[in-house]
Design a protein around this motif. Structure first.
Motif, mmCIF file in Angstrom:
data_model
loop_
_atom_site.group_PDB
_atom_site.id
_atom_site.type_symbol
_atom_site.label_atom_id
_atom_site.label_comp_id
_atom_site.label_asym_id
_atom_site.label_seq_id
_atom_site.Cartn_x
_atom_site.Cartn_y
_atom_site.Cartn_z
ATOM 1 N N THR A 66 -5.988 0.199 -13.600
ATOM 2 C CA THR A 66 -5.239 -0.040 -14.831
ATOM 3 C C THR A 66 -6.051 -0.879 -15.814
ATOM 4 O OG1 THR A 66 -4.141 -1.937 -13.811
ATOM 5 C CG2 THR A 66 -2.968 0.159 -13.734
ATOM 6 N N ASP A 67 -7.357 -0.857 -15.662
ATOM 7 C CA ASP A 67 -8.247 -1.585 -16.572
ATOM 8 C C ASP A 67 -8.134 -1.013 -17.982
ATOM 9 O OD1 ASP A 67 -9.180 -2.940 -14.319
ATOM 10 O OD2 ASP A 67 -10.832 -1.521 -14.023
ATOM 11 N N VAL A 73 -10.263 5.821 -8.820
ATOM 12 C CA VAL A 73 -10.396 5.123 -7.545
ATOM 13 C C VAL A 73 -10.550 6.119 -6.402
ATOM 14 C CG1 VAL A 73 -9.250 3.561 -5.914
ATOM 15 C CG2 VAL A 73 -9.056 3.167 -8.375
ATOM 16 N N ASP A 74 -9.674 7.117 -6.365
ATOM 17 C CA ASP A 74 -9.697 8.101 -5.279
ATOM 18 C C ASP A 74 -8.868 9.311 -5.671
ATOM 19 O OD1 ASP A 74 -10.296 9.244 -2.832
ATOM 20 O OD2 ASP A 74 -9.409 7.641 -1.640
ATOM 21 N N THR A 75 -9.095 10.416 -4.973
ATOM 22 C CA THR A 75 -8.373 11.663 -5.194
ATOM 23 C C THR A 75 -8.022 12.266 -3.847
ATOM 24 O OG1 THR A 75 -9.553 12.089 -7.253
ATOM 25 C CG2 THR A 75 -8.523 13.975 -6.209
ATOM 26 N N ALA A 90 -4.560 -3.522 -2.184
ATOM 27 C CA ALA A 90 -3.376 -3.997 -2.905
ATOM 28 C C ALA A 90 -3.706 -4.110 -4.387
ATOM 29 C CB ALA A 90 -2.941 -5.354 -2.352
ATOM 30 N N GLY A 91 -2.770 -3.724 -5.226
ATOM 31 C CA GLY A 91 -2.983 -3.785 -6.663
ATOM 32 C C GLY A 91 -2.039 -2.860 -7.398
ATOM 33 N N THR A 92 -2.283 -2.689 -8.682
ATOM 34 C CA THR A 92 -1.485 -1.813 -9.529
ATOM 35 C C THR A 92 -2.390 -0.700 -10.036
ATOM 36 O OG1 THR A 92 -0.137 -3.696 -10.205
ATOM 37 C CG2 THR A 92 0.004 -1.730 -11.570
ATOM 38 N N TYR A 93 -1.861 0.532 -10.028
ATOM 39 C CA TYR A 93 -2.666 1.703 -10.351
ATOM 40 C C TYR A 93 -1.926 2.671 -11.261
ATOM 41 C CZ TYR A 93 -5.330 0.147 -6.284
ATOM 42 O OH TYR A 93 -6.063 -0.605 -5.399
ATOM 43 N N TYR A 94 -2.709 3.578 -11.884
ATOM 44 C CA TYR A 94 -2.174 4.768 -12.533
ATOM 45 C C TYR A 94 -2.312 5.888 -11.508
ATOM 46 C CZ TYR A 94 -3.061 2.366 -17.012
ATOM 47 O OH TYR A 94 -3.093 1.476 -18.054
ATOM 48 N N ASP A 108 2.257 5.111 -14.596
ATOM 49 C CA ASP A 108 1.450 3.898 -14.736
ATOM 50 C C ASP A 108 2.168 2.729 -14.102
ATOM 51 O OD1 ASP A 108 3.354 3.057 -16.586
ATOM 52 O OD2 ASP A 108 2.039 3.260 -18.300
ATOM 53 N N GLY A 109 1.397 1.759 -13.702
ATOM 54 C CA GLY A 109 1.953 0.567 -13.092
ATOM 55 C C GLY A 109 2.466 0.735 -11.684
#
Length: 110
Positions: A66-67, A73-75, A90-94, A108-109
């Motif tokens: 979410t920068d 990051v991965d698929t 651990a974190g927040t991603y799209y 998102d988030g």
């Protein structure tokens, strides 16, 4: 959880499981009965939006940071049952869901 993809005139409906990301104590076994092999990340199923819903094999699930300028990051590609899993820190991603003949969905988030 189930991710539903709709044909081109409709949009994808996706439900996302976060394993150990937002709720660290969540037991993996309760997430995707018998499928999940990861300890932390996301997992789920992608299905059509029509009733009855059917699995979408070969759908692409992509996770981004979410920068300010997101980085992939991965698929993962869904299996014959529409199942996917991606191990994540651990974190927040799209998260984006795509399949040929369907409209993509973007969350998102997560």
């Amino acid at each position: 959880m189930i991710h539903r993809l709709f044909r081109t005139k409709n949009r994808i409906i996706c439900t996302l499981l976060a394993i150990g990301l937002m709720i660290p104590a969540m037991p993996v076994a309760a997430v995707a009965a018998g499928h999940t092999t990861i300890s932390q990340g996301i997992a789920g199923y992608v299905t059509t939006g029509e009733e009855p819903a059917t699995p979408v094999a070969g759908a692409t699930v992509t996770v981004w940071t979410t920068d300010a300028v997101p980085i992939e990051v991965d698929t993962a590609i869904t299996d014959a049952e529409g199942f996917y899993e991606i191990e994540l820190a651990a974190g927040t991603y799209y998260v984006q869901f795509e399949a040929e003949g369907y409209v993509s969905q973007f969350y998102d988030g997560v």
